[in-house]
Design a protein around this motif. Structure first.
Motif, PDB file in Angstrom:
ATOM      1  N   GLY A 146       0.785  -1.233   0.000  1.00  0.00           N
ATOM      2  CA  GLY A 146       0.000   0.000   0.000  1.00  0.00           C
ATOM      3  C   GLY A 146       0.816   1.281   0.000  1.00  0.00           C
ATOM      4  N   ILE A 147       0.352   2.236   0.804  1.00  0.00           N
ATOM      5  CA  ILE A 147       0.943   3.575   0.820  1.00  0.00           C
ATOM      6  C   ILE A 147       2.390   3.536   1.321  1.00  0.00           C
ATOM      7  CG2 ILE A 147       0.772   5.861   1.908  1.00  0.00           C
ATOM      8  CD1 ILE A 147      -2.314   5.404   1.991  1.00  0.00           C
ATOM      9  N   GLY A 148       2.644   2.750   2.366  1.00  0.00           N
ATOM     10  CA  GLY A 148       3.996   2.678   2.926  1.00  0.00           C
ATOM     11  C   GLY A 148       5.010   2.173   1.910  1.00  0.00           C
ATOM     12  N   ASN A 164       5.616   7.515   9.991  1.00  0.00           N
ATOM     13  CA  ASN A 164       4.689   6.701  10.779  1.00  0.00           C
ATOM     14  C   ASN A 164       3.474   6.407   9.912  1.00  0.00           C
ATOM     15  OD1 ASN A 164       5.862   6.452  13.490  1.00  0.00           O
ATOM     16  ND2 ASN A 164       5.717   8.697  13.529  1.00  0.00           N
ATOM     17  N   ASN A 165       3.556   5.297   9.200  1.00  0.00           N
ATOM     18  CA  ASN A 165       2.511   4.971   8.222  1.00  0.00           C
ATOM     19  C   ASN A 165       1.634   3.789   8.651  1.00  0.00           C
ATOM     20  OD1 ASN A 165       1.391   4.693   5.300  1.00  0.00           O
ATOM     21  ND2 ASN A 165       2.301   2.694   5.746  1.00  0.00           N
ATOM     22  N   ALA A 166       2.173   2.884   9.475  1.00  0.00           N
ATOM     23  CA  ALA A 166       1.417   1.679   9.849  1.00  0.00           C
ATOM     24  C   ALA A 166       0.046   2.074  10.379  1.00  0.00           C
ATOM     25  CB  ALA A 166       2.181   0.898  10.918  1.00  0.00           C
ATOM     26  N   ASN A 203       3.738  11.914   9.706  1.00  0.00           N
ATOM     27  CA  ASN A 203       2.705  11.043  10.259  1.00  0.00           C
ATOM     28  C   ASN A 203       1.559  10.889   9.263  1.00  0.00           C
ATOM     29  OD1 ASN A 203       4.146  10.850  12.689  1.00  0.00           O
ATOM     30  ND2 ASN A 203       3.234  12.765  13.440  1.00  0.00           N
ATOM     31  N   ILE A 204       1.218   9.647   8.956  1.00  0.00           N
ATOM     32  CA  ILE A 204       0.111   9.421   8.025  1.00  0.00           C
ATOM     33  C   ILE A 204      -1.187   9.323   8.836  1.00  0.00           C
ATOM     34  CG2 ILE A 204      -0.817   8.021   6.156  1.00  0.00           C
ATOM     35  CD1 ILE A 204       1.915   9.351   5.499  1.00  0.00           C
ATOM     36  N   SER A 205      -1.953  10.407   8.788  1.00  0.00           N
ATOM     37  CA  SER A 205      -3.272  10.427   9.428  1.00  0.00           C
ATOM     38  C   SER A 205      -4.293  10.061   8.355  1.00  0.00           C
ATOM     39  CB  SER A 205      -3.518  11.804  10.038  1.00  0.00           C
ATOM     40  OG  SER A 205      -4.820  11.905  10.556  1.00  0.00           O
ATOM     41  N   GLY A 251      -7.174  11.054   1.452  1.00  0.00           N
ATOM     42  CA  GLY A 251      -8.578  10.640   1.339  1.00  0.00           C
ATOM     43  C   GLY A 251      -8.571   9.154   1.003  1.00  0.00           C
ATOM     44  N   ASP A 252      -9.514   8.702   0.190  1.00  0.00           N
ATOM     45  CA  ASP A 252      -9.535   7.277  -0.171  1.00  0.00           C
ATOM     46  C   ASP A 252      -8.403   6.950  -1.146  1.00  0.00           C
ATOM     47  OD1 ASP A 252     -11.834   6.531   1.324  1.00  0.00           O
ATOM     48  OD2 ASP A 252     -13.077   7.547  -0.163  1.00  0.00           O
ATOM     49  N   VAL A 253      -7.638   5.926  -0.813  1.00  0.00           N
ATOM     50  CA  VAL A 253      -6.492   5.528  -1.637  1.00  0.00           C
ATOM     51  C   VAL A 253      -6.668   4.056  -2.030  1.00  0.00           C
ATOM     52  CG1 VAL A 253      -3.975   5.432  -1.785  1.00  0.00           C
ATOM     53  CG2 VAL A 253      -5.066   7.042  -0.192  1.00  0.00           C
TER      54      VAL A 253
HETATM   55  N1  LIG Z   1      -6.080   3.413   1.971  1.00  0.00           N
HETATM   56  C1  LIG Z   1      -6.736   4.489   2.325  1.00  0.00           C
HETATM   57  O1  LIG Z   1      -7.787   4.811   1.732  1.00  0.00           O
HETATM   58  C2  LIG Z   1      -6.210   5.388   3.429  1.00  0.00           C
HETATM   59  C3  LIG Z   1      -6.816   6.649   3.581  1.00  0.00           C
HETATM   60  C4  LIG Z   1      -6.350   7.490   4.587  1.00  0.00           C
HETATM   61  C5  LIG Z   1      -5.319   7.084   5.414  1.00  0.00           C
HETATM   62  N2  LIG Z   1      -4.756   5.855   5.252  1.00  0.00           N
HETATM   63  C6  LIG Z   1      -3.688   5.493   6.168  1.00  0.00           C
HETATM   64  O2  LIG Z   1      -2.500   5.230   5.445  1.00  0.00           O
HETATM   65  C7  LIG Z   1      -1.710   4.253   6.117  1.00  0.00           C
HETATM   66  C8  LIG Z   1      -1.427   3.105   5.144  1.00  0.00           C
HETATM   67  O3  LIG Z   1      -2.650   2.615   4.657  1.00  0.00           O
HETATM   68  P1  LIG Z   1      -2.772   1.499   3.508  1.00  0.00           P
HETATM   69  O4  LIG Z   1      -4.049   1.756   2.819  1.00  0.00           O
HETATM   70  O5  LIG Z   1      -1.518   1.396   2.749  1.00  0.00           O
HETATM   71  O6  LIG Z   1      -2.980   0.201   4.461  1.00  0.00           O
HETATM   72  P2  LIG Z   1      -2.714  -1.356   4.227  1.00  0.00           P
HETATM   73  O7  LIG Z   1      -2.622  -1.663   2.778  1.00  0.00           O
HETATM   74  O8  LIG Z   1      -3.750  -2.040   5.050  1.00  0.00           O
HETATM   75  O9  LIG Z   1      -1.273  -1.550   4.905  1.00  0.00           O
HETATM   76  C9  LIG Z   1      -1.143  -1.363   6.286  1.00  0.00           C
HETATM   77  C10 LIG Z   1       0.302  -1.557   6.692  1.00  0.00           C
HETATM   78  O10 LIG Z   1       0.408  -1.402   8.117  1.00  0.00           O
HETATM   79  C11 LIG Z   1       1.017  -2.579   8.660  1.00  0.00           C
HETATM   80  N3  LIG Z   1       0.512  -2.806  10.026  1.00  0.00           N
HETATM   81  C12 LIG Z   1      -0.736  -3.143  10.424  1.00  0.00           C
HETATM   82  N4  LIG Z   1      -0.786  -3.256  11.760  1.00  0.00           N
HETATM   83  C13 LIG Z   1       0.462  -2.995  12.220  1.00  0.00           C
HETATM   84  C14 LIG Z   1       1.059  -2.982  13.508  1.00  0.00           C
HETATM   85  N5  LIG Z   1       0.386  -3.258  14.634  1.00  0.00           N
HETATM   86  N6  LIG Z   1       2.380  -2.657  13.605  1.00  0.00           N
HETATM   87  C15 LIG Z   1       3.098  -2.385  12.490  1.00  0.00           C
HETATM   88  N7  LIG Z   1       2.602  -2.393  11.251  1.00  0.00           N
HETATM   89  C16 LIG Z   1       1.280  -2.697  11.124  1.00  0.00           C
HETATM   90  C17 LIG Z   1       0.665  -3.695   7.683  1.00  0.00           C
HETATM   91  O11 LIG Z   1       1.570  -4.792   7.791  1.00  0.00           O
HETATM   92  P3  LIG Z   1       1.156  -6.257   7.189  1.00  0.00           P
HETATM   93  O12 LIG Z   1       1.181  -6.114   5.682  1.00  0.00           O
HETATM   94  O13 LIG Z   1       2.223  -7.169   7.659  1.00  0.00           O
HETATM   95  O14 LIG Z   1      -0.212  -6.556   7.710  1.00  0.00           O
HETATM   96  C18 LIG Z   1       0.838  -2.937   6.350  1.00  0.00           C
HETATM   97  O15 LIG Z   1       2.192  -2.843   6.015  1.00  0.00           O
HETATM   98  C19 LIG Z   1      -2.534   3.818   7.328  1.00  0.00           C
HETATM   99  O16 LIG Z   1      -2.111   4.536   8.465  1.00  0.00           O
HETATM  100  C20 LIG Z   1      -3.957   4.212   6.956  1.00  0.00           C
HETATM  101  O17 LIG Z   1      -4.761   4.451   8.081  1.00  0.00           O
HETATM  102  C21 LIG Z   1      -5.185   4.998   4.275  1.00  0.00           C
END
Ligand SMILES: NC(=O)c1ccc[n+]([C@@H]2O[C@H](COP(=O)([O-])OP(=O)(O)OC[C@H]3O[C@@H](n4cnc5c(N)ncnc54)[C@H](OP(=O)(O)O)[C@@H]3O)[C@@H](O)[C@H]2O)c1
Length: 255
Positions: free
Chosen positions: A16-18, A87-89, A138-140, A185-187
């Protein structure tokens, strides 16, 4: 290259984003440390080396301060410094408040809010002792700016990150460490797919309807790509943003 020879840690960079941020940093010349939760982010680390930089991968639970300390000492052993922390997790839950369990609430708050505190605390200590400045990103989420039904734990945790960003930015300003937040927003990631599935289930409507409603609410009428968030992260990690701290910046297609 805007991040040449910098050392960056990105939590939750297995996908994902990270992962997109990790690749973008590597393209700009940074050595990148990536972490995964269920397993080390080995695939990401391997791909990062193709950019001609170094990479390390770790399995990390951001709720665990001992794991964080261990990772940091290994990073310092290998790279001798840390310049950037992202801080993306993150984790989410979709649930009505009256149905949410205490452990579900704690889980989301611990990963999203406490995790940012623990990682920032550990890395800020290193950055202060290095006396070379630094960048914490920080990713909020836009969910941290406006509350929505079924998202109480997620919105609360993401708003906590924004308050924390402002507080930490003031505390670290004397050390030339910038602290900023990005609100996507939504990604298009696994998280969004899973979120749409759970909302559809909770509302007993088709997933396509939830997806369409989300798209209609975005003026640019499309979801972000992870790379859209990564390009802002590169800017906030680079010297180009040296006079920006304590800020919250949206990447949300106009929403
Ligand atoms: N996608 C969106 O629409 C969206 C919108 C706004 C904000 N965000 C924020 O952007 C960030 C990344 O989102 P994403 O969409 O890329 O999410 P994602 O695809 O679900 O990936 C989440 C990542 O966080 C890791 N993770 C989960 N729990 C953890 C823990 N306890 N300790 C350490 N790492 C942990 C996961 O590791 P594993 O792969 O090993 O599970 C994965 O690498 C998040 O903070 C999310 O809230 C996302």
């Amino acid at each position: 290259m805007r991040l040449k020879d910098k050392v960056a840690i990105i939590t939750g960079a297995s996908r994902g984003i990270g992962k997109a941020i990790a690749f973008a940093f590597a393209r700009e010349g940074a050595n990148v440390v990536v972490t995964g939760f269920r397993s080390p982010a080995d695939d990401a680390a391997k791909a990062i080396k193709d950019f001609g930089v170094e990479s390390l991968s770790f399995q990390l639970d951001v709720r665990d301060s001992k794991m964080i300390d261990k990772m940091i000492s290994q990073v310092l052993k290998e790279f001798k410094k840390i310049n950037i922390l992202v801080n993306n997790a993150g984790a989410f839950i979709v649930a009505r408040v009256i149905e949410m369990t205490e452990s579900e609430w704690d889980y989301v708050m611990d990963v999203n809010a406490k995790g940012v505190f623990l990682c920032s605390k550990a890395v800020a200590k290193v950055m202060i002792s290095q006396n070379m400045g630094g960048k914490i990103i920080n990713i909020s989420s836009t969910a941290g700016l406006v509350g929505h039904k079924y998202y109480s734990a997620y919105c609360s945790s993401k708003r906590a990150i924004l308050a924390f960003t402002e507080c930490l930015a003031e505390e670290l300003a004397p050390y030339r460490i910038n602290v900023n937040a990005i609100c996507p927003g939504d990604v298009e990631t696994d998280m969004l797919t899973e979120e749409i599935r759970k909302v559809a289930e909770l509302r007993s409507v088709p997933e396509e309807q939830v997806r369409e409603e989300k798209l209609r609410s975005i003026p640019l009428h499309k979801f972000a790509k992870p790379e859209d968030i990564a390009s802002l992260a590169v800017f906030l990690a680079s010297d180009e943003s040296n006079h920006i701290t304590g800020e919250t910046i949206k990447v949300a297609g106009g929403k």
